[in-house]
Design a protein around this motif. Structure first.
Motif, PDB file in Angstrom:
ATOM      1  N   VAL A 193     -12.327  52.066  87.547  1.00 15.20           N
ATOM      2  CA  VAL A 193     -12.639  53.462  87.275  1.00 15.20           C
ATOM      3  C   VAL A 193     -12.034  54.375  88.334  1.00 15.20           C
ATOM      4  CG1 VAL A 193     -14.527  55.116  87.032  1.00 15.20           C
ATOM      5  CG2 VAL A 193     -14.834  52.785  86.246  1.00 15.20           C
ATOM      6  N   ARG A 194     -11.487  55.475  87.875  1.00 18.35           N
ATOM      7  CA  ARG A 194     -11.084  56.560  88.772  1.00 18.35           C
ATOM      8  C   ARG A 194     -12.260  57.526  88.799  1.00 18.35           C
ATOM      9  NH1 ARG A 194      -8.703  61.733  87.338  1.00 18.35           N
ATOM     10  NH2 ARG A 194      -7.881  62.679  89.213  1.00 18.35           N
ATOM     11  N   ASN A 195     -12.706  57.906  89.971  1.00 23.08           N
ATOM     12  CA  ASN A 195     -13.838  58.827  90.073  1.00 23.08           C
ATOM     13  C   ASN A 195     -13.342  60.235  89.742  1.00 23.08           C
ATOM     14  OD1 ASN A 195     -16.182  60.144  90.562  1.00 23.08           O
ATOM     15  ND2 ASN A 195     -16.181  59.817  92.773  1.00 23.08           N
ATOM     16  N   GLY A 196     -13.371  60.541  88.456  1.00 21.15           N
ATOM     17  CA  GLY A 196     -12.880  61.825  87.983  1.00 21.15           C
ATOM     18  C   GLY A 196     -13.777  62.383  86.905  1.00 21.15           C
ATOM     19  N   TRP A 229     -15.117  59.929  84.038  1.00 18.21           N
ATOM     20  CA  TRP A 229     -16.184  59.034  84.487  1.00 18.21           C
ATOM     21  C   TRP A 229     -17.509  59.796  84.582  1.00 18.21           C
ATOM     22  CZ3 TRP A 229     -18.039  54.479  84.567  1.00 18.21           C
ATOM     23  CH2 TRP A 229     -19.052  54.115  85.442  1.00 18.21           C
ATOM     24  N   ARG A 230     -17.475  61.010  85.115  1.00 18.55           N
ATOM     25  CA  ARG A 230     -18.691  61.809  85.233  1.00 18.55           C
ATOM     26  C   ARG A 230     -19.231  62.191  83.852  1.00 18.55           C
ATOM     27  NH1 ARG A 230     -15.787  63.114  89.819  1.00 18.55           N
ATOM     28  NH2 ARG A 230     -14.729  64.935  88.965  1.00 18.55           N
ATOM     29  N   GLU A 287      -8.985  57.393  82.606  1.00 18.25           N
ATOM     30  CA  GLU A 287      -9.501  57.151  83.946  1.00 18.25           C
ATOM     31  C   GLU A 287     -10.176  55.795  84.105  1.00 18.25           C
ATOM     32  OE1 GLU A 287     -10.309  61.747  85.249  1.00 18.25           O
ATOM     33  OE2 GLU A 287     -12.024  60.454  84.934  1.00 18.25           O
ATOM     34  N   THR A 328     -20.940  59.062  82.449  1.00 16.85           N
ATOM     35  CA  THR A 328     -22.236  58.858  83.086  1.00 16.85           C
ATOM     36  C   THR A 328     -23.263  59.854  82.548  1.00 16.85           C
ATOM     37  OG1 THR A 328     -21.111  58.074  85.079  1.00 16.85           O
ATOM     38  CG2 THR A 328     -23.419  58.680  85.313  1.00 16.85           C
TER      39      THR A 328
END
Length: 155
Positions: free
Chosen positions: A72-75, A78-79, A22, A82
């Motif tokens: 980044v793909r917000n998927g 990524w979470r 991602e 973070t």
């Protein structure tokens, strides 16, 4: 946390949901900017990574990934990254400061230059979680220069 895989072991073109990367991250130049040169021992320790003896973490000898250059793909990956960074900072919030730099310079004279703060943390997290498309071949040393400019200005 998973160990970093060699570029040849990755299948970045696999479109299956579980294997899709991602993020696209860009490493610094291969021979000049190894992770260990720009990251304190405390930052490695916060991730549970070994910097001493025969079990040194392989990512420490790879180029550090640029902090401000990532697509980044917000998927979920990524979470997870973070959340991992927040967990690591909860262990030692000073790993994004220069607090541990003097101790690292003393332990690794001539091999540690300075801490790159959030860049060091995000670079380690990406390598540990193996959630990014590699833009360099660790096997051949072929470097793909980022399509963006990066510079550091100091007064």
């Amino acid at each position: 946390l998973n160990r970093v895989k060699k570029a040849s072991e990755r299948n970045v073109l696999n479109k299956e949901e579980g294997n899709r990367k991602e993020m696209m991250r860009f490493p610094q130049e291969l021979n000049k900017n190894r992770e260990a040169r720009w990251t304190t021992d405390a930052a490695f320790a916060a991730f549970g990574l070994d910097m001493e003896g025969p079990n040194i973490w392989p990512g420490a000898t790879q180029p550090q990934l640029y902090g401000g250059l990532l697509l980044v793909r917000n998927g979920p990956q990524w979470r997870t990254m973070t959340a991992t960074i927040y967990e690591v900072l909860a262990k030692d919030p000073y790993i994004i400061t220069d607090k541990h730099s003097a101790a690292t310079k003393k332990r690794r004279p001539g091999r540690f230059e300075e801490h790159r703060h959030d860049q060091s943390i995000s670079s380690i997290a990406s390598k540990v979680l193996d959630n990014y498309v590699q833009t360099i071949s660790m096997d051949t040393g072929t470097w793909v220069k980022p399509p963006f400019g990066v510079s550091r200005f100091r007064n």
